[in-house]
Write an enzyme that holds these catalytic residues in place. Sequence first.
Site: not given
Length: 384
Positions: A122, A127, A130, A365
């Site tokens: 995935f 960079p 997020g 996660e």
Amino acid sequence: MTMDTEMLEQLRSTIRRFVREKLVPLEGQVAEADEIPAEILDDIRALGLFGLSTPEEYGGLGLNLTEEIELIIELCWASAAFRSSIGINLGLGSQSILRDGTSEQKRRWLPRIASGEIVTSFCLTEPDSGSDSAALRTTATRDGDSYVINGSKRFVTNAPVAGLFLVMARTSREKLPGNAHVTAFLVPADTPGVRVAAKDRKMGQSGAWSADVYFEQVRVSADAIIGGVEGRGFVTAMKSLDRGRITVAAVCVGQARRILYEATRYASERKQFGKAIGDFQLIQAMLADRQADLYAADSMVRETARRHDRGEAVSMEASCCKMFASEMVGRIADRAVQIHGGTGYMRESAVERFYRDVRLFRIYEGTTQIQQLIIGREMLKALA
């Protein structure tokens, strides 16, 4: 689907033997070599572990989440690297296609994902991006019946061995409501222009490979879009997010069980002042506090999985599970090293390795801080 209770117990017993007889003895070798032996991956395929969550019609076992986490907890008695090999196939790798994919995409990919022939990755983090989707820079530009993808992705789990990348890319320069500027693409790893960098050197979880992935003028047809519709990439990902967070929490429970076992066993065997250190009340207090921690996390995960399977909305509860369980396993690992004393600080010690391995769970996660934001937002929303 709900598996027959007897069959589920047989499968759990098989996995338990496999973990204790084959995986645990290899933990040191995997950590030293930073590689899971090919024959072990073949065994994992033969057990059907790549297809736990894929429906039977596509070659998987079709387990619901409650059943899946029982087996994941069992598997995670061993190093988390072994579970990492199947993690994306069980999560977004299969669930995104299953939930939103076209009939052709399901037919083409799901049987190969369930068998472990195809390992999925995935690709979201970049960079400079997020949790902030607005900062996503990888682009997918329409060119006739194709899209041309350019950009880079960071910390991509299983990238060095992946056969299929799920790539989140911008199909609009502007940030659109509902993150509709992001589209999800299925990109085979052998597509011209896809380049995987050298493996990351990480603090822990040796044998669980990750790497940066570069997309340079990667041309894919329009039918590579999951579901065939632009702008649904984040919606697709979010549909599997609750399940993914509950599963990560189950991984933490499995790891915590093993770590606490190692600490308890050491406390019963190590002698000081003429008796086992486990006879000292301060050692017992450390064990007791962490047992309560583990029991709470285990109960949270199982209850939330049951509610998820009943179709209830569990976004807040899934974040609670992920936040609490990932912090919990960190506390248990820390106390286990303390109980082992100097031995626990040595590389030859299992708890030293687990101490480094489990640190990652508070990051991926969604970090603990992201989970706090989600939980707080949901609490305030409930008052509106």
